[in-house]
Structure formats: C-alpha cells, structure tokens
Write a protein that holds these residues in place. Structure first.
Motif, PDB file in Angstrom:
ATOM      1  N   THR A   1      -1.066  11.868 -15.466  1.00 28.52           N
ATOM      2  CA  THR A   1      -1.576  10.602 -14.948  1.00 28.52           C
ATOM      3  C   THR A   1      -0.767   9.488 -15.597  1.00 28.52           C
ATOM      4  OG1 THR A   1      -3.811  11.465 -14.648  1.00 28.52           O
ATOM      5  CG2 THR A   1      -3.560   9.066 -14.759  1.00 28.52           C
TER       6      THR A   1
ATOM      7  N   PRO B   1       2.719   3.276  -4.254  1.00 30.66           N
ATOM      8  CA  PRO B   1       2.438   4.462  -5.070  1.00 30.66           C
ATOM      9  C   PRO B   1       3.037   5.744  -4.496  1.00 30.66           C
ATOM     10  CG  PRO B   1       0.485   3.092  -4.921  1.00 30.66           C
ATOM     11  CD  PRO B   1       1.479   2.515  -3.953  1.00 30.66           C
ATOM     12  N   GLN B   2       2.959   5.920  -3.185  1.00 32.07           N
ATOM     13  CA  GLN B   2       3.536   7.112  -2.564  1.00 32.07           C
ATOM     14  C   GLN B   2       5.050   7.148  -2.757  1.00 32.07           C
ATOM     15  OE1 GLN B   2       3.253   7.265   1.702  1.00 32.07           O
ATOM     16  NE2 GLN B   2       4.155   9.305   1.858  1.00 32.07           N
TER      17      GLN B   2
ATOM     18  N   GLU C   1       0.807  -1.216   0.000  1.00 38.40           N
ATOM     19  CA  GLU C   1       0.000   0.000   0.000  1.00 38.40           C
ATOM     20  C   GLU C   1       0.847   1.276   0.000  1.00 38.40           C
ATOM     21  OE1 GLU C   1      -0.470  -1.566   4.336  1.00 38.40           O
ATOM     22  OE2 GLU C   1       0.349  -2.285   2.439  1.00 38.40           O
TER      23      GLU C   1
ATOM     24  N   LYS D   1       1.736  -2.488  -7.362  1.00 39.47           N
ATOM     25  CA  LYS D   1       1.518  -3.171  -6.091  1.00 39.47           C
ATOM     26  C   LYS D   1       1.713  -4.680  -6.181  1.00 39.47           C
ATOM     27  CE  LYS D   1      -1.722   0.208  -4.143  1.00 39.47           C
ATOM     28  NZ  LYS D   1      -3.120   0.433  -3.702  1.00 39.47           N
TER      29      LYS D   1
ATOM     30  N   SER E   1      -1.383   1.622 -10.837  1.00 38.09           N
ATOM     31  CA  SER E   1      -1.177   1.447  -9.403  1.00 38.09           C
ATOM     32  C   SER E   1      -1.226  -0.034  -9.033  1.00 38.09           C
ATOM     33  CB  SER E   1      -2.247   2.222  -8.631  1.00 38.09           C
ATOM     34  OG  SER E   1      -2.072   2.077  -7.240  1.00 38.09           O
ATOM     35  N   ARG E   2      -2.161  -0.766  -9.641  1.00 32.90           N
ATOM     36  CA  ARG E   2      -2.264  -2.196  -9.349  1.00 32.90           C
ATOM     37  C   ARG E   2      -1.010  -2.940  -9.791  1.00 32.90           C
ATOM     38  NH1 ARG E   2      -3.175  -7.149 -11.225  1.00 32.90           N
ATOM     39  NH2 ARG E   2      -2.950  -6.468 -13.391  1.00 32.90           N
TER      40      ARG E   2
ATOM     41  N   THR F   1       0.074  11.408 -10.668  1.00 30.80           N
ATOM     42  CA  THR F   1      -0.841  10.398 -10.126  1.00 30.80           C
ATOM     43  C   THR F   1      -0.732   9.140 -10.993  1.00 30.80           C
ATOM     44  OG1 THR F   1      -2.676  11.231 -11.458  1.00 30.80           O
ATOM     45  CG2 THR F   1      -2.509  12.049  -9.187  1.00 30.80           C
ATOM     46  N   PHE F   2      -1.098   7.991 -10.410  1.00 29.76           N
ATOM     47  CA  PHE F   2      -1.144   6.737 -11.161  1.00 29.76           C
ATOM     48  C   PHE F   2      -2.613   6.388 -11.418  1.00 29.76           C
ATOM     49  CE2 PHE F   2       2.968   6.403  -9.059  1.00 29.76           C
ATOM     50  CZ  PHE F   2       3.770   5.888 -10.064  1.00 29.76           C
TER      51      PHE F   2
END
Length: 461
Positions: free
Chosen positions: A383, A320-321, A317, A350, A346-347, A340-341
């Motif tokens: 993005t 992304p940050q 989690e 992760k 983002s998935r 931003t993603f």
C-alpha cells in the motif's frame, strides 16, 4: 541470415550500454567505442568490413564526430554514418550531411526514428523493425473517465477511414500513442508507422529528409537516400509538432497532400505518395493562422478528423490506474507485488497539477520505484502511502482550493493554474535557471517548458 553489424561511438558508457542492449534485442550485433581513436582502431580490423553503419556522437573526448566522418569514409567508403547529438543545430546538421553523414538524429534518441533510419541504411533493417513490432505489446490508452472513453471511440472511427487526422493536446498527453493506435487498428497495420518531428528538421534539410535525394544531388550526396515519405509506403506518416514547421516545410507538405506525389531532390521521377498522414500539435493552430505562422489551407487539409487529448488534470480520476501501470512497467524485480494507494496518497496524486501530463507521471512513478526499492522488494502486496511519493507531489500538491508550498516556504491557497506556475518557478529557482535540468525535474520537454515560461511571464527566474 546473419545479423547486421553496427558500431556505436559515444563517450557515455550508459548510452553505449543502452544502444547495445536495445539494438541487440531487435536483431543487430553492436560494437562500441568511447573515443575517436578506439573507433578508428575497430574500423581498421579485418572484420570491420561487415559493419553496415556507425552511430557517431558529435562530442567525443578526443575530437569531434564531424571531424571523424572523413577518416571513417576513407577506411570504409560504403559505411553509413549516422550522427547523434544532444547539441543539435542547423549548421552542424548541414555540415554533417555535406561531409558524408547519412543522417542526423537528436538525443534523447527516439527508438522508432532510429529503427526507421537503420531500415533505410541496411537491406535487412526492415525485417528487424517488423519483428520488434510483432513481438512487442501494442500501445495502450489507459483510463476509464468519460473523456477517455470518447477518445477511444474517435480512435476506432478514424482507424476505419483513411483520412488525415489532427491530434491536439498539451505536451506529454500521449498524442503519439493515439497515432499508433489508429495505425495499428487500421487496414494498413502491417505497413510502416513513420514518426517525424517536423519542427526538428533544419530548413536546409527539409526536402532531403522528407523526400530523399539522388546520388550527386548536392555536395555530400554520395548515395541515393530514401526520404520519410517514401519509407512510409502505404502505412502512416506521423508528423509531430506541426505547429513548429517552417513555412517552406508547410508549402512542401501541402504540395504532397494535394498531388499525392513527390520527387527526390535531384531526381525527375514522380513518386506516388500512398501513406496516410496523422499530424499532432500542442499549439493552437487557429491562433498561429491569425498570426500568419501557419497556412490556413494546410490546416484544413490536415484537420479532416480531429482528436483532442485532454490534459491529465482534466481526467484526474484516471491517475491512480495510470500510476499503478507505470510502477509495474518500471518494475525490475522477479515478481511485481499487488499495488494500491492509500486514500491520502491517491488524493495527492489527483490534486497535483501535472504540467508534464502523462510523461511526468511516468517519470514520477519510476522515481517512486527507485526511492522505495527496499520496501517494495520481496513482498506480495504494497500500500503506497504519502511518504513514499516523490517530494514534488507531497509538498506541491493542491486543487482549486488547496494549498501549495511556494519557493519562499510559505503555504498559499492557489488555483490549479497558479499551482502550476508555482511549480515551474520553484524548479527554475532550484536549478538556478537551468532550463534543461528544470524540464527534467518537471517531467516535460524543454520546448514545453519554454512555452510555459512565456505563458506565465517567468523569463526572469
């Protein structure tokens, strides 16, 4: 006060440029030479008498750095010679010291080790190191996951109690960042922070490196040398990769911890050891103790307060940050766009297993910036979508039930562990077994790669 002067001798122009820029920024004047002949020419010039040190590469197009030590000594007897090389070995390290080199450091060069070495060489070296620390941003531990919140609590607790700390975790998780945070939050924050890779010190040089030596202690000891234990003063001695320490190093370190004192090689004066020790390892020390490779008494001396750093996949989690931070950190344009993603990008971040942890994530985001420089420049907001991600993340991502693209081009449902094994196998095949290149692709150290190869039985790749 005039700026101290150095000479960098290296055949790689990018290495010379980086050292000139970095050292110039922290307060040194740097001359450079790409060959042995050019170096000798500079040293024969009138102004060369102001040079305090030479950073000398081992491999030169017209000779060996080892063979250049004597001519340099003949021209400038008082100059400090620091050998730097990516071809480290016990024999070359010992040979360099015996022929008059002051120190021996490995590439890729650790900035802090380099600055601490210059501090030992040049009278004004310490002031430049201190100014760099005061002007630079403190180390940051990003992430809001429960695991990272717990880590921050432990950092604050250990900072206020000057006991030995043992930091454990996989390679690339940020153990040195945590050690620096403990130091910076402690009452000794203004004292030196001295990082030492204990596993990289040849056993023949352990005593000389840790404790220093007196002039004439052995052949080649032309001047007194201050060891890392003494450089640390009342600050922090950070011992990285302690699981790889030679038995003799373990005995010497245990003696220092117990007696809180040491002697320089060839000296009789007892020097008090006042620094705090923080150790770090990516190996399971209890297992090494059972195998007879690590002293149990030293383990308990170092493991007074333990901080275990989770792998990146254990705190997905936070990814992304962290990714946004590393993109901004590597940004070279005038204005950083808002990043931003999208949900799928983002998935993918992760579920990728990140065998190189935070270090690999940083490298991947630098690659992202380079590959998408055109679309990222001159805009206010971006993005990030899957096509902008590095290929290894797009095509080799997965989670406990997700798909991985294997080296045979087929897609298989795999566990996280199997996915990591697949990535390493693919990198080894793509590089035809070149471990150095494979470690660069994966974003992990060669040592970590070798450990993974043994763990997954990939020795025949």
């Amino acid at each position: 006060m005039s700026r101290p002067k150095l000479l960098v001798v290296d055949d790689h122009s990018n290495t010379r440029a980086w050292l000139k820029s970095f050292l110039g920024h922290v307060g040194y004047d740097v001359l450079e030479a790409g060959t042995a002949e050019k170096a000798i020419s500079i040293l024969r010039q009138e102004g060369a008498s102001e040079l305090g040190a030479v950073l000398l590469d081992l491999k030169l197009p017209d000779g060996s750095g080892i063979d250049l030590i004597r001519p340099i000594r003949d021209l400038r007897p008082s100059i400090a010679i620091i050998i730097m090389t990516a071809h480290a070995s016990v024999s070359t390290a010992v040979d360099a010291i015996q022929k008059g080199a002051f120190h021996y450091i490995e590439k890729p060069i650790n900035e802090d080790i380099l600055l601490e070495t210059l501090r030992r060489v040049l009278p004004s070296g310490g002031s430049h190191l201190d100014s760099r620390r005061s002007e630079s941003a403190p180390p940051v531990l990003l992430g809001e996951s429960p695991l990272m919140l717990e880590i921050r609590q432990k950092i604050n607790l250990s900072a206020s109690h000057p006991v030995p700390v043992l930091i454990t975790g996989e390679s690339g998780t940020g153990k040195e960042v945590i050690a620096r945070m403990i130091h910076d939050l402690s009452p000794s924050a203004r004292e030196p922070f001295v990082p030492v890779n204990t596993g990289a010190i040849p056993k023949e040089l352990v005593s000389a490196e840790l404790f220093g030596y007196e002039r004439g202690a052995f052949t080649g000891a032309q001047e007194r040398k201050i060891g890392w234990c003494e450089v640390a003063g009342r600050g922090t001695l950070f011992l990285d990769e302690i699981g790889t320490m030679e038995p003799a190093t373990q005995v010497a370190l245990l003696r220092v911890i117990e007696s809180r004192s040491f002697h320089r090689v060839g000296g009789t004066a007892e020097i008090p050891f006042m620094a705090r020790i923080i150790g770090a390892t990516n190996e399971a020390l209890p297992e090494l103790i059972r195998e007879g490779r690590f002293r149990e008494d030293l383990f308990y001396r170092l493991n007074v307060f333990e901080i275990h750093v989770p792998s990146l996949r254990e705190r997905s989690e936070d990814i992304p940050q962290l990714a946004i931070h590393f993109i901004e950190e590597s940004w070279s344009g005038d204005e950083i766009p808002a990043m931003t993603f999208d949900p799928e990008a983002s998935r993918l971040l992760k579920v990728y297993p990140w065998p190189g942890n935070v270090r690999e994530l940083r490298n991947a985001m630098v690659s992202l910036v380079i590959q998408n420089a055109t679309s990222l420049s001159g805009v206010k907001a971006v993005t990030i979508t899957p096509p902008m991600l590095p290929d290894k993340i797009r095509f080799s991502s997965g989670n406990t039930s997700a798909d991985f693209t294997d080296h045979d081009g087929k897609t298989h449902g795999k566990s996280l562990r199997e996915g990591e094994k697949s990535l390493i196998r693919k990198a080894l095949i793509e590089t035809r077994g070149n471990k150095s290149r494979a470690s660069e692709i994966l974003g992990i150290s060669r040592k970590a790669l070798y450990a993974k190869i043994r763990e997954y039985g990939l020795g025949d790749q």
